[in-house]
Design a protein around this motif. Structure first.
Motif, PDB file in Angstrom:
ATOM      1  N   ARG A 379      71.569  36.389  10.650  1.00  0.00           N
ATOM      2  CA  ARG A 379      72.061  35.932  11.951  1.00  0.00           C
ATOM      3  C   ARG A 379      73.585  35.810  11.956  1.00  0.00           C
ATOM      4  O   ARG A 379      74.231  35.712  10.929  1.00  0.00           O
ATOM      5  CB  ARG A 379      71.429  34.595  12.311  1.00  0.00           C
ATOM      6  N   MET A 380      74.125  35.814  13.205  1.00  0.00           N
ATOM      7  CA  MET A 380      75.548  35.589  13.441  1.00  0.00           C
ATOM      8  C   MET A 380      76.433  36.562  12.669  1.00  0.00           C
ATOM      9  O   MET A 380      77.399  36.166  12.009  1.00  0.00           O
ATOM     10  CB  MET A 380      75.938  34.141  13.099  1.00  0.00           C
ATOM     11  N   GLN A 381      76.104  37.834  12.733  1.00  0.00           N
ATOM     12  CA  GLN A 381      76.900  38.855  12.070  1.00  0.00           C
ATOM     13  C   GLN A 381      77.896  39.478  13.051  1.00  0.00           C
ATOM     14  O   GLN A 381      77.632  39.557  14.265  1.00  0.00           O
ATOM     15  CB  GLN A 381      75.971  39.941  11.525  1.00  0.00           C
ATOM     16  N   PRO A 382      79.058  39.917  12.573  1.00  0.00           N
ATOM     17  CA  PRO A 382      80.038  40.550  13.489  1.00  0.00           C
ATOM     18  C   PRO A 382      79.530  41.860  14.063  1.00  0.00           C
ATOM     19  O   PRO A 382      80.013  42.310  15.116  1.00  0.00           O
ATOM     20  CB  PRO A 382      81.259  40.750  12.590  1.00  0.00           C
ATOM     21  N   GLU A 383      78.558  42.498  13.387  1.00  0.00           N
ATOM     22  CA  GLU A 383      77.956  43.730  13.898  1.00  0.00           C
ATOM     23  C   GLU A 383      76.539  43.822  13.366  1.00  0.00           C
ATOM     24  O   GLU A 383      76.188  43.230  12.356  1.00  0.00           O
ATOM     25  CB  GLU A 383      78.771  44.949  13.492  1.00  0.00           C
ATOM     26  N   GLY A 384      75.713  44.592  14.083  1.00  0.00           N
ATOM     27  CA  GLY A 384      74.334  44.708  13.667  1.00  0.00           C
ATOM     28  C   GLY A 384      73.527  45.505  14.651  1.00  0.00           C
ATOM     29  O   GLY A 384      74.041  46.030  15.649  1.00  0.00           O
ATOM     30  N   GLU A 385      72.208  45.580  14.395  1.00  0.00           N
ATOM     31  CA  GLU A 385      71.338  46.397  15.219  1.00  0.00           C
ATOM     32  C   GLU A 385      70.984  45.735  16.552  1.00  0.00           C
ATOM     33  O   GLU A 385      70.694  46.415  17.549  1.00  0.00           O
ATOM     34  CB  GLU A 385      70.035  46.721  14.465  1.00  0.00           C
ATOM     35  N   GLU A 386      70.953  44.412  16.612  1.00  0.00           N
ATOM     36  CA  GLU A 386      70.537  43.710  17.828  1.00  0.00           C
ATOM     37  C   GLU A 386      71.482  42.553  18.111  1.00  0.00           C
ATOM     38  O   GLU A 386      72.193  42.072  17.218  1.00  0.00           O
ATOM     39  CB  GLU A 386      69.104  43.168  17.666  1.00  0.00           C
ATOM     40  N   ILE A 387      71.460  42.110  19.393  1.00  0.00           N
ATOM     41  CA  ILE A 387      72.215  40.916  19.774  1.00  0.00           C
ATOM     42  C   ILE A 387      71.465  39.678  19.288  1.00  0.00           C
ATOM     43  O   ILE A 387      70.247  39.569  19.425  1.00  0.00           O
ATOM     44  CB  ILE A 387      72.405  40.853  21.297  1.00  0.00           C
ATOM     45  N   ASP A 388      72.185  38.738  18.701  1.00  0.00           N
ATOM     46  CA  ASP A 388      71.618  37.467  18.278  1.00  0.00           C
ATOM     47  C   ASP A 388      71.639  36.529  19.501  1.00  0.00           C
ATOM     48  O   ASP A 388      72.689  35.974  19.863  1.00  0.00           O
ATOM     49  CB  ASP A 388      72.441  36.896  17.119  1.00  0.00           C
ATOM     50  N   ASP A 390      70.414  33.566  20.098  1.00  0.00           N
ATOM     51  CA  ASP A 390      70.785  32.167  19.844  1.00  0.00           C
ATOM     52  C   ASP A 390      72.294  32.025  19.710  1.00  0.00           C
ATOM     53  O   ASP A 390      72.909  31.090  20.246  1.00  0.00           O
ATOM     54  CB  ASP A 390      70.089  31.659  18.588  1.00  0.00           C
ATOM     55  N   ALA A 391      72.900  32.953  18.950  1.00  0.00           N
ATOM     56  CA  ALA A 391      74.360  32.888  18.775  1.00  0.00           C
ATOM     57  C   ALA A 391      75.081  33.154  20.104  1.00  0.00           C
ATOM     58  O   ALA A 391      76.105  32.516  20.407  1.00  0.00           O
ATOM     59  CB  ALA A 391      74.797  33.910  17.708  1.00  0.00           C
ATOM     60  N   TRP A 392      74.555  34.097  20.912  1.00  0.00           N
ATOM     61  CA  TRP A 392      75.177  34.412  22.203  1.00  0.00           C
ATOM     62  C   TRP A 392      75.088  33.221  23.155  1.00  0.00           C
ATOM     63  O   TRP A 392      76.045  32.891  23.849  1.00  0.00           O
ATOM     64  CB  TRP A 392      74.504  35.637  22.825  1.00  0.00           C
ATOM     65  N   LEU A 393      73.904  32.544  23.178  1.00  0.00           N
ATOM     66  CA  LEU A 393      73.728  31.376  24.048  1.00  0.00           C
ATOM     67  C   LEU A 393      74.681  30.252  23.648  1.00  0.00           C
ATOM     68  O   LEU A 393      75.293  29.595  24.511  1.00  0.00           O
ATOM     69  CB  LEU A 393      72.281  30.905  23.985  1.00  0.00           C
ATOM     70  N   LEU A 394      74.830  30.023  22.366  1.00  0.00           N
ATOM     71  CA  LEU A 394      75.754  28.986  21.891  1.00  0.00           C
ATOM     72  C   LEU A 394      77.196  29.345  22.238  1.00  0.00           C
ATOM     73  O   LEU A 394      78.004  28.489  22.629  1.00  0.00           O
ATOM     74  CB  LEU A 394      75.585  28.804  20.382  1.00  0.00           C
ATOM     75  N   HIS A 395      77.517  30.623  22.134  1.00  0.00           N
ATOM     76  CA  HIS A 395      78.862  31.094  22.471  1.00  0.00           C
ATOM     77  C   HIS A 395      79.161  30.864  23.954  1.00  0.00           C
ATOM     78  O   HIS A 395      80.246  30.371  24.321  1.00  0.00           O
ATOM     79  CB  HIS A 395      78.984  32.576  22.110  1.00  0.00           C
ATOM     80  N   GLU A 396      78.236  31.214  24.838  1.00  0.00           N
ATOM     81  CA  GLU A 396      78.428  31.048  26.272  1.00  0.00           C
ATOM     82  C   GLU A 396      78.522  29.575  26.652  1.00  0.00           C
ATOM     83  O   GLU A 396      79.318  29.174  27.516  1.00  0.00           O
ATOM     84  CB  GLU A 396      77.293  31.725  27.041  1.00  0.00           C
ATOM     85  N   THR A 397      77.719  28.736  26.013  1.00  0.00           N
ATOM     86  CA  THR A 397      77.765  27.298  26.294  1.00  0.00           C
ATOM     87  C   THR A 397      79.122  26.713  25.947  1.00  0.00           C
ATOM     88  O   THR A 397      79.712  25.930  26.706  1.00  0.00           O
ATOM     89  CB  THR A 397      76.659  26.578  25.502  1.00  0.00           C
ATOM     90  N   ASP A 398      79.628  27.093  24.814  1.00  0.00           N
ATOM     91  CA  ASP A 398      80.950  26.596  24.401  1.00  0.00           C
ATOM     92  C   ASP A 398      82.035  27.108  25.334  1.00  0.00           C
ATOM     93  O   ASP A 398      82.987  26.385  25.689  1.00  0.00           O
ATOM     94  CB  ASP A 398      81.252  27.033  22.957  1.00  0.00           C
ATOM     95  N   ARG A 399      81.920  28.354  25.802  1.00  0.00           N
ATOM     96  CA  ARG A 399      82.946  28.930  26.688  1.00  0.00           C
ATOM     97  C   ARG A 399      82.967  28.217  28.034  1.00  0.00           C
ATOM     98  O   ARG A 399      84.033  27.896  28.569  1.00  0.00           O
ATOM     99  CB  ARG A 399      82.689  30.419  26.866  1.00  0.00           C
ATOM    100  N   GLY A 409      79.889  35.401  15.120  1.00  0.00           N
ATOM    101  CA  GLY A 409      79.226  36.690  15.256  1.00  0.00           C
ATOM    102  C   GLY A 409      78.095  36.622  16.250  1.00  0.00           C
ATOM    103  O   GLY A 409      77.383  35.614  16.349  1.00  0.00           O
ATOM    104  N   LEU A 410      77.901  37.694  16.989  1.00  0.00           N
ATOM    105  CA  LEU A 410      76.902  37.715  18.048  1.00  0.00           C
ATOM    106  C   LEU A 410      75.776  38.709  17.792  1.00  0.00           C
ATOM    107  O   LEU A 410      75.017  39.002  18.716  1.00  0.00           O
ATOM    108  CB  LEU A 410      77.592  38.049  19.386  1.00  0.00           C
TER     109      LEU A 410
END
Length: 611
Positions: A379-388, A390-399, A409-410
């Motif tokens: 989880r929470m990698q700078p790049e990868g096969e899929e969007i994380d 949980d990490a994206w939701l936490l990122h948007e909440t903080d923003r 990482g998303l």
């Protein structure tokens, strides 16, 4: 009445003549493990076995009470040869138990010294004493206590004849100040024994010509070691006496102090009606003399029957492989000394797993599936096969909260955790596996079940593995049975070959390890485990016996490690602690004390080693 009085008189005189201290005795069984570790820690030869020394006649002057009681004629002294370190079976020389224990440790330390064997006895022991005290100064206090207590027990030179007194003075000076005596004065009688030193003239077996096919048979079962089994007798080999039918005595035999009777012994016969009587008689003899009778055709017929016809034997693969063998005395690797023949069972019909093992196999497979390669998401990698998410939701909440998105990482990245491992299992299929491990199962049956469950477990992990069995009949016929190669699948055909295994001949372990190492070294895996499954020592009909076989096996294991392999031994031999640390190291083997537990323990050992 006369017999009763005689027994009382004998008991009284024997007790009066006895100068030992039974209440302070220390036995070799008590200190044997400590002595073995201590000997190797001091730099002693790790290939030597530890054994009890036989009693030998010293011929020295005895006290009149000892002559009256007919005691004190023999003494147990320490010595070592190329294969064995021999220590007294028990030491009760001193009244203090601590001194008797210290004497054991001192003899072990003295035996670890490297000395010039060509020097006279008194010089050799002084050199060994000096070397030991220089290397290990902590032993000096113990040595001084032993010498002080020991000199109080010896006869004073003032009461001895002049020539014997000169000998006694020299021995006392050598004990008190090692290196001060260059020679032992001559005397008409032998000197008094010196238990603090090594044996002046160890009894060695006479070397004679060895008949073709002669060798120690495979041990049928591992017997529990007792104090009696530690005791060794002096043995020598002689030619067969001419008077096989006895002799006509033209005089009264009662006039002889002792006489020897020739008895024909059939060595392959294990079940003797009077075996206990023979054992007690052997204990009273100074030495055992063994001769080979060339007319014993029954044993030769037995070996011929053990050799199957070519049509009934396993199928031969290829023309054979030449392998080297290590000569430990010459310290050279003899090239092309052994001939190994790879074989496969001719009559091995595909079959299913035996019914009694299926429940255990299912449990093992479920346990070993946890070791199988798995897919894992990071989880929470700078790049990868899929969007994380949980990490994206936490990122948007903080923003949205005005805290900033940060550098989190998303993405989710997928990785495969592979077990890059190959294992080759070598199973000992020698003649000794025909013995019974329990009341209803032979050793070969236990090995067969172990191979089945081991294969089931490794099939669940997906690890690459191979199975081979081995036995031998001299260096020109090392049998290497292929049960499953690395390129073959574990299926009904493999189970059929495992079902078809049977006891073979002898155990030329070095050649089998070298061939197994070669096959395993060819595998591309990063981890490679060489697993040896055996029930005893290296052994064969020719000179591959004792120290020779041990050292060749040790050299083969060293060669395997040099190839990047990891050798490990699993054994059911109760005496394995005497020789396996020298072969595989203290952590390179496992002893299964209950052979019937081997099928369940073997896969678990593998799991521990490869987790």
């Amino acid at each position: 009445m006369e017999e009763h009085v005689g027994k009382l008189w004998h008991k009284l005189v024997t007790r009066a003549a006895n100068r030992r201290h039974a209440e302070a005795v220390v036995s070799l069984d008590e200190i044997g493990k400590t002595a073995g570790v201590f000997f190797r820690a001091l730099g002693g030869d790790g290939g030597l076995n530890l054994s009890a020394a036989p009693s030998t006649r010293h011929g020295a002057r005895r006290r009149w009470l000892e002559r009256l009681a007919a005691s004190g004629e023999k003494v147990e002294l320490c010595w070592r040869d190329g294969e064995t370190l021999r220590l007294p079976e028990r030491i009760d020389l001193f009244a203090e138990r601590s001194l008797n224990r210290d004497l054991y440790l001192w003899l072990v330390a003295l035996s670890a010294a490297e000395i010039d064997e060509s020097q006279p006895w008194i010089v050799r022991n002084q050199q060994a004493t000096q070397q030991t005290l220089q290397r290990f100064p902590g032993l000096k206090t113990r040595y001084q206590r032993l010498v002080e207590a020991f000199l109080k027990l010896r006869r004073l030179p003032t009461i001895l004849p002049e020539d014997e007194a000169a000998q006694e003075h020299a021995i006392r000076a050598a004990l008190l100040k090692p290196g001060s005596v260059d020679d032992l004065p001559s005397a008409r009688r032998p000197f008094q024994p010196v238990p603090l030193w090594l044996h002046p003239n160890p009894p060695l077996a006479k070397t004679g010509k060895t008949a073709a096919g002669e060798g120690a048979p495979e041990r049928e079962s591992a017997s529990k070691e007792t104090a009696q089994s530690r005791r060794k007798l002096v043995a020598e080999r002689e030619e067969m006496p001419d008077g096989k039918d006895g002799f006509l005595m033209l005089f009264r035999a009662e006039s002889l102090f002792s006489w020897t009777e020739y008895i024909k012994v059939n060595r392959p016969q294990d079940e003797e009606e009077h075996a206990d009587n023979a054992a007690r008689a052997a204990e009273d003899m100074d030495s055992l003399t063994v001769a080979r009778d060339a007319q014993t055709s029954a044993a030769r017929l037995r070996f011929d029957l053990d050799l199957p016809a070519a049509a009934e034997d396993d199928a031969v693969l290829g023309e054979g492989i030449s392998l080297p063998e290590w000569d430990w005395k010459k310290r050279v690797l003899q090239p092309d000394y052994c001939r190994l023949q790879e074989m496969v069972a001719r009559q091995a019909a595909p079959c299913e797993l035996p019914q009694p093992l299926r429940r255990t196999a299912r449990r093992l497979r479920s346990q070993f599936q946890a070791l199988a390669p798995t897919k894992q998401w990071l989880r929470m990698q700078p790049e990868g096969e899929e969007i994380d998410l949980d990490a994206w939701l936490l990122h948007e909440t903080d923003r949205l909260a005005g805290l900033g998105g940060g550098e989190r990482g998303l993405y989710r990245a997928h990785i495969d955790r592979q077990r890059d491992l190959a294992c080759l299992l070598l199973a000992d299929l020698s003649l000794s596996t025909d013995a019974y491990a329990s009341n209803d199962a032979r050793v070969i049956d236990v090995i067969r079940d172990s191979l089945f469950l081991f294969s089931e477990a490794l099939s669940a992990t997906g690890d690459r593995f191979a199975l081979y069995g081995f036995s031998s009949l001299k260096r020109s016929h090392v049998r290497f049975h292929r049960l499953k190669s690395f390129d073959e699948r574990y299926d009904g055909q493999t189970r059929g070959r495992i079902t078809a295994i049977k006891p073979g001949y002898y155990t030329r372990m070095g050649a089998a390890i070298r061939q197994g190492s070669k096959l395993l070294a060819e595998q591309p895996n990063s981890q490679r485990l060489l697993l040896l499954l055996t029930d005893g020592k290296p052994n064969d009909l020719d000179r591959y016996e004792g120290r020779y076989g041990i050292e060749d096996t040790r050299e083969a294991i060293r060669e395997a490690r040099a190839l990047g392999l990891r050798p490990f031994c699993v054994t059911i031999d109760r005496e394995a602690n005497d020789y396996l640390p020298h072969l595989f190291g203290p952590s390179g083997y496992a002893l299964i004390r209950k052979p019937e537990d081997l099928p369940k323990e073997l896969p678990l050992l593998y799991a521990q080693m490869t987790h």
